[in-house]
Design an enzyme around this catalytic site. Structure first.
Site, short mmCIF file in Angstrom:
data_model
loop_
_atom_site.label_atom_id
_atom_site.label_comp_id
_atom_site.label_asym_id
_atom_site.label_seq_id
_atom_site.Cartn_x
_atom_site.Cartn_y
_atom_site.Cartn_z
N GLY A 7 73.65 -7.71 -5.10
CA GLY A 7 74.17 -9.01 -4.64
C GLY A 7 73.80 -10.13 -5.60
N GLY A 13 71.25 -14.71 -4.97
CA GLY A 13 70.97 -13.66 -5.94
C GLY A 13 71.18 -14.13 -7.37
N LYS A 33 79.30 -5.93 -5.56
CA LYS A 33 80.66 -5.46 -5.22
C LYS A 33 81.71 -6.51 -5.55
N ASP A 62 79.23 -0.87 -5.09
CA ASP A 62 78.86 -1.06 -3.69
C ASP A 62 77.49 -0.43 -3.45
N THR A 130 66.25 -13.01 6.76
CA THR A 130 66.60 -14.36 7.19
C THR A 130 65.81 -14.80 8.43
N ASP A 131 65.66 -16.11 8.59
CA ASP A 131 65.02 -16.62 9.82
C ASP A 131 65.87 -16.34 11.06
N GLU A 132 67.15 -15.97 10.84
CA GLU A 132 68.02 -15.73 12.00
C GLU A 132 67.61 -14.50 12.79
N TYR A 154 75.89 -11.09 12.62
CA TYR A 154 75.24 -11.20 11.31
C TYR A 154 73.74 -10.98 11.43
N LYS A 158 71.15 -8.00 10.02
CA LYS A 158 69.97 -8.26 9.18
C LYS A 158 68.72 -7.68 9.84
N ASN A 183 67.63 -21.70 6.08
CA ASN A 183 68.97 -22.14 5.64
C ASN A 183 68.89 -22.68 4.22
N TYR A 211 80.49 -28.58 14.54
CA TYR A 211 80.54 -27.76 15.76
C TYR A 211 79.83 -28.48 16.92
N ASN A 253 72.29 -31.29 12.52
CA ASN A 253 73.52 -31.20 11.74
C ASN A 253 74.20 -32.56 11.58
N GLY A 279 77.80 -18.61 20.93
CA GLY A 279 76.42 -18.14 20.77
C GLY A 279 75.63 -18.93 19.74
P1 NAD Z 1 76.41 -14.56 -0.63
O1 NAD Z 1 77.41 -14.22 0.41
O2 NAD Z 1 76.60 -15.78 -1.45
O3 NAD Z 1 76.26 -13.36 -1.66
C1 NAD Z 1 76.24 -12.01 -1.26
C2 NAD Z 1 76.51 -11.16 -2.50
O4 NAD Z 1 76.42 -9.78 -2.12
C3 NAD Z 1 77.90 -11.38 -3.10
O5 NAD Z 1 77.81 -11.50 -4.49
C4 NAD Z 1 78.66 -10.12 -2.70
O6 NAD Z 1 79.68 -9.78 -3.61
C5 NAD Z 1 77.54 -9.10 -2.67
N1 NAD Z 1 77.82 -7.95 -1.79
C6 NAD Z 1 78.27 -7.97 -0.50
N2 NAD Z 1 78.40 -6.72 -0.04
C7 NAD Z 1 78.02 -5.89 -1.04
C8 NAD Z 1 77.91 -4.48 -1.16
N3 NAD Z 1 78.24 -3.66 -0.15
N4 NAD Z 1 77.47 -3.95 -2.32
C9 NAD Z 1 77.15 -4.78 -3.36
N5 NAD Z 1 77.23 -6.11 -3.30
C10 NAD Z 1 77.66 -6.67 -2.15
O7 NAD Z 1 75.01 -14.58 0.12
P2 NAD Z 1 73.72 -15.49 -0.13
O8 NAD Z 1 73.85 -16.73 0.66
O9 NAD Z 1 73.43 -15.54 -1.59
O10 NAD Z 1 72.63 -14.58 0.60
C11 NAD Z 1 71.94 -13.58 -0.13
C12 NAD Z 1 70.98 -12.86 0.81
O11 NAD Z 1 70.08 -13.82 1.37
C13 NAD Z 1 71.69 -12.21 2.00
O12 NAD Z 1 71.05 -10.99 2.25
C14 NAD Z 1 71.46 -13.17 3.14
O13 NAD Z 1 71.41 -12.49 4.38
C15 NAD Z 1 70.11 -13.75 2.79
N6 NAD Z 1 69.85 -15.12 3.25
C16 NAD Z 1 70.76 -16.13 3.02
C17 NAD Z 1 70.46 -17.43 3.44
C18 NAD Z 1 71.43 -18.58 3.22
O14 NAD Z 1 71.21 -19.65 3.80
N7 NAD Z 1 72.45 -18.42 2.42
C19 NAD Z 1 69.25 -17.69 4.08
C20 NAD Z 1 68.36 -16.63 4.32
C21 NAD Z 1 68.67 -15.36 3.88
O1 DAU Z 2 69.14 -19.57 8.60
C1 DAU Z 2 69.46 -18.75 7.53
C2 DAU Z 2 70.94 -18.48 7.56
O2 DAU Z 2 71.58 -19.71 7.21
C3 DAU Z 2 71.38 -17.38 6.61
O3 DAU Z 2 70.79 -16.18 7.01
C4 DAU Z 2 72.91 -17.26 6.59
O4 DAU Z 2 73.31 -16.31 5.62
C5 DAU Z 2 73.50 -18.61 6.25
O5 DAU Z 2 74.90 -18.55 6.31
C6 DAU Z 2 72.98 -19.69 7.19
O6 DAU Z 2 73.49 -19.51 8.54
P1 DAU Z 2 73.98 -20.74 9.43
O7 DAU Z 2 74.93 -20.22 10.43
O8 DAU Z 2 72.83 -21.54 9.92
O9 DAU Z 2 74.72 -21.60 8.27
P2 DAU Z 2 76.11 -22.38 8.25
O10 DAU Z 2 76.17 -23.12 6.97
O11 DAU Z 2 77.25 -21.51 8.62
O12 DAU Z 2 75.90 -23.43 9.45
C7 DAU Z 2 74.82 -24.35 9.42
C8 DAU Z 2 74.92 -25.19 10.68
O13 DAU Z 2 76.12 -26.00 10.59
C9 DAU Z 2 75.05 -24.38 11.95
O14 DAU Z 2 74.37 -25.04 13.00
C10 DAU Z 2 76.55 -24.38 12.23
C11 DAU Z 2 77.00 -25.74 11.68
N1 DAU Z 2 78.38 -25.75 11.15
C12 DAU Z 2 78.74 -24.81 10.25
C13 DAU Z 2 80.03 -24.78 9.75
C14 DAU Z 2 80.44 -23.72 8.75
C15 DAU Z 2 79.28 -26.74 11.57
O15 DAU Z 2 78.92 -27.62 12.38
N2 DAU Z 2 80.55 -26.71 11.07
C16 DAU Z 2 80.97 -25.77 10.19
O16 DAU Z 2 82.15 -25.79 9.80
#
Ligand code: NAD
Ligand code: DAU
Length: 346
Positions: A7, A13, A33, A62, A130-132, A154, A158, A183, A211, A253, A279
């Site tokens: 990733g 990543g 992927k 993959d 993730t904290d989720e 999701y 995780k 986040n 939201y 938010n 949810g």
């Molecule tokens: P992202 O969606 O930006 O990137 C995910 C990457 O994984 C992409 O490049 C995608 O092509 C690759 N991928 C997906 N499925 C695959 C597979 N089967 N094989 C190989 N590659 C694959 O995600 P991100 O926001 O960079 O998150 C990275 C990691 O951190 C995730 O595991 C996510 O759960 C975790 N995380 C994200 C956040 C956040 O706020 N974004 C917070 C906490 C943890």
């Molecule tokens: O907490 C860590 C997680 O943070 C990661 O594990 C996830 O990969 C990452 O996507 C993120 O999840 P959230 O659901 O918290 O992030 P998102 O940006 O989707 O939403 C952040 C907050 O904003 C959440 O309370 C929902 C709200 N939101 C989101 C979107 C996309 C809105 O109000 N409107 C929107 O259109």
């Protein structure tokens, strides 16, 4: 070290790869992927630097592909697994890919590490979680020993991935560590997530779909800090342990949205209150004492991080317009079409 970073073309990543190649002499193989969320261009800064490019190999593939994973793990000292489907809203629409990558994919990686370890080699496995997994935290903050209580498909995928990682540590003695990040926001984040969605919509004077009442709370972690924390746990984490990686700024938010608009000089009238996410977790908040005791804390405050992020999206329109092409229009219509039609003043 030789690292396999799965990733590594995604948001966090690719930050890990860019920062690790710049700060160490490690050799990195990225296995990605290239789903809609992966973008080879996120690694362009490394590929443009001759000394870094020599230490970077990109493999499109993959993590569920067992022969491919086995061959790559056979040549590595550690696997850092960022690969996942990462957007909660998409997991509500269709969770299948979340389970495939988050459970089967993690299993394929763990099996490859187990086999490599059985030949006498040392291979560390880092699971980026993730904290989720803690679910909604109505008061106080989560500590690593709290029970997991995921509430979205999701988060459940995780949590399932984490359980497998723990099982391989216990049963097979696999050397594993887990990070649970908050986040995350910053440059190169796909515009499906709230921070880049709201920045890019505001840049286009398009509505910002908030939201519900927007009183949900998140703890915001700058992407470079998240990437560095994962590297720190890879280097210093105790085998078998999980580490919270909290952010540097809890925000409602609504307040986050107001801060983005203020940085862009755009009016609040762009914000629309739309029907809530099913949810929807009201609040996440983690205690970072365990990672702080190991020697790491976030360095970038939310005000600075948000200003830098707004500046990056303002200067990199080509990058996010590309991400908002292809099937983006269909996704946007599915996720927001009816919501925006039913929206009210925020
Ligand atoms: P992202 O969606 O930006 O990137 C995910 C990457 O994984 C992409 O490049 C995608 O092509 C690759 N991928 C997906 N499925 C695959 C597979 N089967 N094989 C190989 N590659 C694959 O995600 P991100 O926001 O960079 O998150 C990275 C990691 O951190 C995730 O595991 C996510 O759960 C975790 N995380 C994200 C956040 C956040 O706020 N974004 C917070 C906490 C943890
Ligand atoms: O907490 C860590 C997680 O943070 C990661 O594990 C996830 O990969 C990452 O996507 C993120 O999840 P959230 O659901 O918290 O992030 P998102 O940006 O989707 O939403 C952040 C907050 O904003 C959440 O309370 C929902 C709200 N939101 C989101 C979107 C996309 C809105 O109000 N409107 C929107 O259109």
């Amino acid at each position: 070290m030789r690292l396999l970073v799965t990733g590594g073309a995604g948001f966090i990543g690719s930050a890990f790869v860019r920062r690790r190649l710049a700060a160490t002499t490690d050799e990195i193989v990225v296995l990605d992927k290239l789903t809609y969320a992966g973008n080879r261009a996120n690694l362009a800064p490394c590929e443009a630097d001759a000394t870094q490019a020599r230490r970077l190999t990109f493999v499109r593939g993959d993590i569920c592909d067992e022969p491919l994973v086995n061959s790559l793990v056979a040549e590595t000292d550690a696997v850092v697994n960022f690969a996942a489907e990462s957007h909660v809203d998409r997991s509500i629409i269709d969770a299948e890919a979340f389970l495939r990558t988050g459970v089967i994919g993690v299993h394929v990686l763990l099996e490859a590490v187990r086999r490599a370890t059985e030949t006498g080699r040392k291979v560390r496995f880092v699971q980026v979680s993730t904290d989720e997994v803690y679910g909604a935290v109505h008061e106080g903050s989560s500590v690593e020993t709290d029970q997991m209580a995921p509430r979205s498909p999701y988060a459940s995928a995780k949590a399932a991935g984490e359980l497998l990682v723990a099982a391989y540590g216990t049963t097979h003695g696999t050397d594993t560590v887990v990070t649970r990040g908050a986040n995350t926001y910053g440059p190169y984040q796909h515009p499906e997530k709230v921070v880049p969605l709201f920045i890019t919509n505001a840049l286009d004077d398009a509505p910002l779909p908030l939201y519900g009442d927007g009183r949900q709370q998140r703890d915001w972690l700058f992407v470079d800090d998240h990437a560095d924390a994962v590297g720190f746990v890879l280097d210093h984490g105790r085998s078998g342990e999980a580490y919270n990686v909290p952010g540097a700024g809890l925000r409602l938010n609504r307040d986050l949205t107001a801060a983005i608009l203020e940085l862009l000089g755009k009016p609040w009238s762009l914000v629309r209150s739309v029907p809530d996410r099913p949810g929807h977790d009201l609040r996440y908040c983690m205690d970072g004492a365990k990672l702080a005791a190991l020697g790491w804390q976030p360095g970038v405050g939310i005000d600075q991080g948000l200003a830098d992020t707004v500046a990056w999206y303002s200067a990199n329109r080509d990058w996010w317009q590309q991400a908002k092409s292809g099937d983006w229009a269909a996704y946007y219509e599915h996720q927001y079409g009816r919501r925006l039609a039913e929206s009210v003043e925020a």
